[in-house]
Design an enzyme around this catalytic site. Structure first.
Site, PDB file in Angstrom:
ATOM      1  N   LYS A 165       0.853  -1.179   0.000  1.00 28.05           N
ATOM      2  CA  LYS A 165       0.000   0.000   0.000  1.00 28.05           C
ATOM      3  C   LYS A 165       0.893   1.235   0.000  1.00 28.05           C
ATOM      4  O   LYS A 165       1.541   1.542   1.021  1.00 28.05           O
ATOM      5  CB  LYS A 165      -0.924  -0.023   1.212  1.00 28.05           C
ATOM      6  CG  LYS A 165      -1.991  -1.111   1.110  1.00 28.05           C
ATOM      7  CD  LYS A 165      -2.933  -0.828  -0.032  1.00 28.05           C
ATOM      8  CE  LYS A 165      -3.607  -2.071  -0.552  1.00 28.05           C
ATOM      9  NZ  LYS A 165      -4.386  -1.814  -1.767  1.00 28.05           N
ATOM     10  N   GLU A 218       0.013  -0.173  -9.620  1.00 25.15           N
ATOM     11  CA  GLU A 218      -1.455  -0.265  -9.615  1.00 25.15           C
ATOM     12  C   GLU A 218      -2.092   1.070  -9.269  1.00 25.15           C
ATOM     13  O   GLU A 218      -1.750   1.689  -8.265  1.00 25.15           O
ATOM     14  CB  GLU A 218      -1.908  -1.356  -8.628  1.00 25.15           C
ATOM     15  CG  GLU A 218      -3.423  -1.498  -8.552  1.00 25.15           C
ATOM     16  CD  GLU A 218      -3.884  -2.815  -7.922  1.00 25.15           C
ATOM     17  OE1 GLU A 218      -3.117  -3.799  -7.924  1.00 25.15           O
ATOM     18  OE2 GLU A 218      -5.025  -2.847  -7.434  1.00 25.15           O
ATOM     19  N   ASP A 241      -7.509  -0.365 -11.226  1.00 20.61           N
ATOM     20  CA  ASP A 241      -8.431  -0.902 -10.226  1.00 20.61           C
ATOM     21  C   ASP A 241      -9.629   0.036 -10.035  1.00 20.61           C
ATOM     22  O   ASP A 241     -10.687  -0.153 -10.635  1.00 20.61           O
ATOM     23  CB  ASP A 241      -7.678  -1.128  -8.902  1.00 20.61           C
ATOM     24  CG  ASP A 241      -8.542  -1.716  -7.800  1.00 20.61           C
ATOM     25  OD1 ASP A 241      -9.769  -1.802  -7.980  1.00 20.61           O
ATOM     26  OD2 ASP A 241      -8.006  -2.082  -6.737  1.00 20.61           O
ATOM     27  N   LYS A 265     -13.249  -6.317  -8.701  1.00 27.55           N
ATOM     28  CA  LYS A 265     -13.884  -6.456  -7.388  1.00 27.55           C
ATOM     29  C   LYS A 265     -15.382  -6.685  -7.603  1.00 27.55           C
ATOM     30  O   LYS A 265     -16.033  -5.906  -8.311  1.00 27.55           O
ATOM     31  CB  LYS A 265     -13.646  -5.205  -6.541  1.00 27.55           C
ATOM     32  CG  LYS A 265     -12.184  -5.002  -6.149  1.00 27.55           C
ATOM     33  CD  LYS A 265     -12.044  -3.831  -5.190  1.00 27.55           C
ATOM     34  CE  LYS A 265     -10.686  -3.856  -4.490  1.00 27.55           C
ATOM     35  NZ  LYS A 265      -9.591  -3.320  -5.290  1.00 27.55           N
TER      36      LYS A 265
HETATM   37 MG    MG Z   1      -6.021  -1.960  -5.817  1.00 31.27          MG
END
Ligand code: MG
Length: 367
Positions: A165, A218, A241, A265
């Site tokens: 992250k 990403e 994403d 997702k």
């Molecule tokens: Mg992501």
């Protein structure tokens, strides 16, 4: 088969590691998950779940999911839950947008379709490809040293794919990526996920500084156009994403050669029906996928497992076992990670049996 009732439950999912931090100073320590039961005149019940990553990650939040489900549920009584096209058309006609609201209901109807036919959802989606599939481990934002150290610990649990992250200060993020990359072993995969947190000029600095590092980049920036500018500047493999919120964005990204991988997702695109449509398009177009959701517990982990397990291996970049991140288990039969890998159940439907002693009484129900 007809839907005779819908019940809605709420469950808190605390994290084993205390909290999960990502870009923009965001963090969550207890996930607020919503579970839906769809009852039918056949005696079968289907189960679904939706769990937004707090209110600041996507245009989605837990109480919004419940408010939306309360709006939709009365309009679905009497429909055949096995007719997923009809069901989704009804939901889309009754409520414009708000895909995450529809996700748990769609998931529960896939569970019913499988139970009615005596087949696992993975079979309905193409079949179990291989014995199992690899997971990634998200590494919560921390100091470069602390994040790098976690790679060894997660590898000892069997993971070989690691998602850092980042999305903060450029110099710190460059240090995070280099420190983590130094811990990699042959075959490991490292992703630096900025979760929209970099401005375009910061992203340009970071991708230049890691151009010789074995790392995927990403979702560096907030908008598709900013991400595309970074994509055209970097030689690193590139994942989109947050901006991929439906099939139209996949088509646009394909036309622009905007990504090598997408993060798919389930709730972000409105449920398993639409996620499968995108999955199949990506397979045909040669785009690999991280298959997951915005978070969740046992039911979402089961749904991820069925969608991921039925995806050809070369396009299955990774997936997530959210139920291992949280301290509360609320369904028997949910898939459990083994050596960094997961497998979908061979039982009919999603293969989960919720524990009513954990879920308690429904918050609301419609008959
Ligand atoms: Mg992501």
């Amino acid at each position: 088969m007809k839907i005779t009732g819908i019940r809605m439950y709420q469950v808190d999912l605390p994290l084993h590691e205390g909290s999960y931090k990502w870009s923009g100073g965001n963090s969550v320590s207890v996930f607020d998950s919503t579970v839906v039961a769809v009852d039918t005149d056949s005696g079968l019940t289907g189960w679904g779940e939706v769990c937004p990553l707090g209110p600041a990650y996507l245009p989605a939040y837990a109480r919004g999911a419940r408010t939306g489900i309360a709006e939709l549920a009365p309009q679905l009584i009497g429909l055949d839950p096995r007719e997923l096209g009809v069901l989704n058309a009804r939901m889309d006609a009754a409520m414009r947008g708000h895909p995450y609201v529809k996700s748990a209901i769609d998931m529960a109807c896939w569970d019913l379709l499988g139970k009615a036919g005596g087949l696992p959802v993975a079979t309905l989606m193409g079949g179990h490809v291989g014995a199992d599939f690899a997971l990634y481990r998200a590494i919560s934002q921390d100091t470069p040293q602390a994040m790098a150290e976690r790679i060894g610990r997660y590898r000892s649990e069997g993971y070989t794919k690691f998602q850092l992250k980042v999305g903060g200060d450029a110099d710190t993020d460059i240090a995070r990526i280099h420190a983590a990359a130094a811990q990699l072993q042959p075959g490991d995969v490292l992703v630096a996920d900025a979760n929209t947190g970099w401005t375009q000029h910061v992203a340009m600095r970071v991708v230049d500084a890691v151009r010789d590092v074995n790392v995927y980049i990403e979702q560096p920036c907030m908008t598709y156009e900013q991400c595309l500018a970074v994509r055209r500047h970097t030689n690193r493999p590139f994942v989109l994403d947050e901006v991929v919120d439906g099939i139209d964005m996949v088509v646009r990204g394909l036309a622009d050669h905007a990504m090598d991988v997408i993060n798919l997702k389930i709730s972000k695109v409105g449920g398993l029906t639409k996620a499968r449509q995108i999955r199949d398009l990506c397979v045909s177009a040669g785009i690999a996928m991280t298959i997951e959701d915005t978070w969740g517990g046992d039911i979402i982990t089961a749904a991820i497992a069925h969608l991921a397990h039925s995806t050809p291996d070369e396009f299955r970049f990774s997936a997530t076992d959210f139920n291992s991140y949280v301290t509360v288990a609320f369904a028997d039969g949910a898939p459990q990670r083994k050596q960094g890998r997961l497998a979908a159940s061979r039982e009919p439907g999603l293969g989960v049996q919720p524990r009513m002693d954990v879920l308690g009484k429904p918050l609301q129900e419609w008959r």
